[in-house]
Design a protein around this motif. Structure first.
Motif, PDB file in Angstrom:
ATOM      1  N   LYS A  42       0.788  -0.768   0.017  1.00  0.00           N
ATOM      2  CA  LYS A  42      -0.109   0.059   0.081  1.00  0.00           C
ATOM      3  C   LYS A  42       0.917   1.340  -0.256  1.00  0.00           C
ATOM      4  N   THR A  43       0.376   2.315  -0.507  1.00  0.00           N
ATOM      5  CA  THR A  43       1.175   3.405  -0.567  1.00  0.00           C
ATOM      6  C   THR A  43       0.452   4.422   0.428  1.00  0.00           C
ATOM      7  N   VAL A  44       1.469   5.622   1.161  1.00  0.00           N
ATOM      8  CA  VAL A  44       0.865   6.626   1.715  1.00  0.00           C
ATOM      9  C   VAL A  44       1.154   7.888   1.085  1.00  0.00           C
ATOM     10  N   ASP A  45      -0.135   8.648   0.900  1.00  0.00           N
ATOM     11  CA  ASP A  45      -0.030   9.899   0.136  1.00  0.00           C
ATOM     12  C   ASP A  45      -0.111  10.986   1.295  1.00  0.00           C
ATOM     13  N   SER A  47       0.213  14.028   0.101  1.00  0.00           N
ATOM     14  CA  SER A  47      -0.235  15.600  -0.635  1.00  0.00           C
ATOM     15  C   SER A  47      -1.359  16.402  -0.123  1.00  0.00           C
ATOM     16  N   GLY A  48      -2.298  15.644   0.501  1.00  0.00           N
ATOM     17  CA  GLY A  48      -3.315  16.609   0.883  1.00  0.00           C
ATOM     18  C   GLY A  48      -2.935  17.140   2.501  1.00  0.00           C
ATOM     19  N   GLY A  49      -1.697  16.971   2.954  1.00  0.00           N
ATOM     20  CA  GLY A  49      -1.208  17.557   4.386  1.00  0.00           C
ATOM     21  C   GLY A  49      -1.352  16.255   5.439  1.00  0.00           C
ATOM     22  N   ARG A  50      -2.036  15.562   5.032  1.00  0.00           N
ATOM     23  CA  ARG A  50      -2.468  14.342   6.028  1.00  0.00           C
ATOM     24  C   ARG A  50      -2.130  13.168   5.517  1.00  0.00           C
ATOM     25  N   PRO A  51      -1.648  12.084   6.037  1.00  0.00           N
ATOM     26  CA  PRO A  51      -1.367  10.706   5.588  1.00  0.00           C
ATOM     27  C   PRO A  51      -2.650  10.025   5.288  1.00  0.00           C
ATOM     28  N   VAL A  52      -2.775   9.719   3.932  1.00  0.00           N
ATOM     29  CA  VAL A  52      -3.902   8.699   3.471  1.00  0.00           C
ATOM     30  C   VAL A  52      -3.265   7.481   2.828  1.00  0.00           C
ATOM     31  N   ILE A  53      -3.867   6.216   3.365  1.00  0.00           N
ATOM     32  CA  ILE A  53      -3.333   4.871   2.775  1.00  0.00           C
ATOM     33  C   ILE A  53      -4.116   4.690   1.666  1.00  0.00           C
ATOM     34  N   ARG A  54      -3.424   4.350   0.686  1.00  0.00           N
ATOM     35  CA  ARG A  54      -4.095   4.147  -0.743  1.00  0.00           C
ATOM     36  C   ARG A  54      -3.618   2.638  -1.225  1.00  0.00           C
ATOM     37  N   ASP A  55      -4.772   1.904  -1.732  1.00  0.00           N
ATOM     38  CA  ASP A  55      -4.628   0.819  -2.205  1.00  0.00           C
ATOM     39  C   ASP A  55      -5.405   0.292  -3.403  1.00  0.00           C
ATOM     40  N   GLY A  56      -5.215   1.424  -4.397  1.00  0.00           N
ATOM     41  CA  GLY A  56      -5.770   1.187  -5.557  1.00  0.00           C
ATOM     42  C   GLY A  56      -4.950   0.693  -6.597  1.00  0.00           C
ATOM     43  N   ALA A  57      -5.708   0.388  -7.697  1.00  0.00           N
ATOM     44  CA  ALA A  57      -5.194  -0.206  -9.021  1.00  0.00           C
ATOM     45  C   ALA A  57      -3.802   0.499  -9.473  1.00  0.00           C
ATOM     46  N   ALA A  58      -4.146   1.796  -9.718  1.00  0.00           N
ATOM     47  CA  ALA A  58      -3.130   2.753 -10.161  1.00  0.00           C
ATOM     48  C   ALA A  58      -1.722   2.819  -9.013  1.00  0.00           C
ATOM     49  N   ASP A  59      -2.372   2.809  -7.804  1.00  0.00           N
ATOM     50  CA  ASP A  59      -0.982   2.911  -6.842  1.00  0.00           C
ATOM     51  C   ASP A  59      -0.225   1.738  -7.007  1.00  0.00           C
ATOM     52  N   LYS A  60      -0.907   0.487  -7.248  1.00  0.00           N
ATOM     53  CA  LYS A  60      -0.161  -0.895  -7.167  1.00  0.00           C
ATOM     54  C   LYS A  60       0.798  -0.678  -8.540  1.00  0.00           C
ATOM     55  N   ALA A  61       0.063  -0.275  -9.580  1.00  0.00           N
ATOM     56  CA  ALA A  61       0.725  -0.100 -10.888  1.00  0.00           C
ATOM     57  C   ALA A  61       2.100   0.515 -10.624  1.00  0.00           C
ATOM     58  N   ALA A  62       1.973   1.828 -10.116  1.00  0.00           N
ATOM     59  CA  ALA A  62       2.803   2.717 -10.048  1.00  0.00           C
ATOM     60  C   ALA A  62       4.034   2.015  -9.006  1.00  0.00           C
ATOM     61  N   MET A  63       3.391   1.269  -8.193  1.00  0.00           N
ATOM     62  CA  MET A  63       4.718   0.740  -7.278  1.00  0.00           C
ATOM     63  C   MET A  63       5.403  -0.331  -7.851  1.00  0.00           C
ATOM     64  N   ASP A  64       4.694  -1.200  -8.771  1.00  0.00           N
ATOM     65  CA  ASP A  64       5.181  -2.287  -9.530  1.00  0.00           C
ATOM     66  C   ASP A  64       6.268  -1.820 -10.510  1.00  0.00           C
ATOM     67  N   ALA A  65       5.995  -0.536 -11.097  1.00  0.00           N
ATOM     68  CA  ALA A  65       6.848   0.265 -11.848  1.00  0.00           C
ATOM     69  C   ALA A  65       8.078   0.661 -11.262  1.00  0.00           C
ATOM     70  N   ALA A  66       8.040   1.036 -10.268  1.00  0.00           N
ATOM     71  CA  ALA A  66       9.137   1.697  -9.428  1.00  0.00           C
ATOM     72  C   ALA A  66       9.963   0.602  -9.199  1.00  0.00           C
ATOM     73  N   VAL A  67       9.390  -0.647  -8.674  1.00  0.00           N
ATOM     74  CA  VAL A  67      10.493  -1.545  -8.168  1.00  0.00           C
ATOM     75  C   VAL A  67      11.033  -2.201  -9.460  1.00  0.00           C
ATOM     76  N   ARG A  68      10.346  -2.452 -10.729  1.00  0.00           N
ATOM     77  CA  ARG A  68      11.035  -2.660 -11.889  1.00  0.00           C
ATOM     78  C   ARG A  68      12.253  -1.920 -11.947  1.00  0.00           C
ATOM     79  N   GLU A  69      11.977  -0.407 -11.939  1.00  0.00           N
ATOM     80  CA  GLU A  69      13.076   0.570 -12.260  1.00  0.00           C
ATOM     81  C   GLU A  69      14.106   0.444 -11.409  1.00  0.00           C
ATOM     82  N   MET A  70      13.888   0.376 -10.004  1.00  0.00           N
ATOM     83  CA  MET A  70      14.838   0.089  -9.274  1.00  0.00           C
ATOM     84  C   MET A  70      15.710  -1.455  -9.323  1.00  0.00           C
ATOM     85  N   ASP A  71      15.230  -2.242  -9.603  1.00  0.00           N
ATOM     86  CA  ASP A  71      15.571  -3.614  -9.879  1.00  0.00           C
ATOM     87  C   ASP A  71      16.521  -3.252 -11.179  1.00  0.00           C
TER      88      ASP A  71
END
Length: 87
Positions: A42-45, A47-71
């Motif tokens: 899950k990601t923590v956003d 941007s709104g000034g308070r932490p919001v836990i996000r668990d959407g498809a777009a967040d998972k895709a962004a996280m997978d892309a970031a992991v691939r990029e780091m690897d």
């Protein structure tokens, strides 16, 4: 010591004590605000000034892309072995 100087020192000491007390009595949080427990996948956003836990498809895709990029970036990194110690 004259009365004016003694009064000035007393006022400075009182103001310093009040400032230290005000600082020490504040509620403690983490160094960057509220403590947010990390959750795997899950990601923590913030941007709104308070932490919001996000668990959407777009967040998972962004996280997978970031992991691939780091690897991919880490594949070319190597650390040479230390030379053997000299006797």
């Amino acid at each position: 010591m004259d009365r004016r100087r003694a009064a000035s020192l007393a006022i400075a000491a009182a103001v310093t004590a009040a400032a230290l007390w005000a600082y020490a009595s504040q509620p403690r949080q983490g160094p960057f605000g509220p403590v947010v427990p990390l959750q795997d996948g899950k990601t923590v956003d913030f941007s709104g000034g308070r932490p919001v836990i996000r668990d959407g498809a777009a967040d998972k895709a962004a996280m997978d892309a970031a992991v691939r990029e780091m690897d991919e970036a880490g594949k070319a990194v190597t650390f040479p072995a230390d030379p053997p110690p000299k006797k």
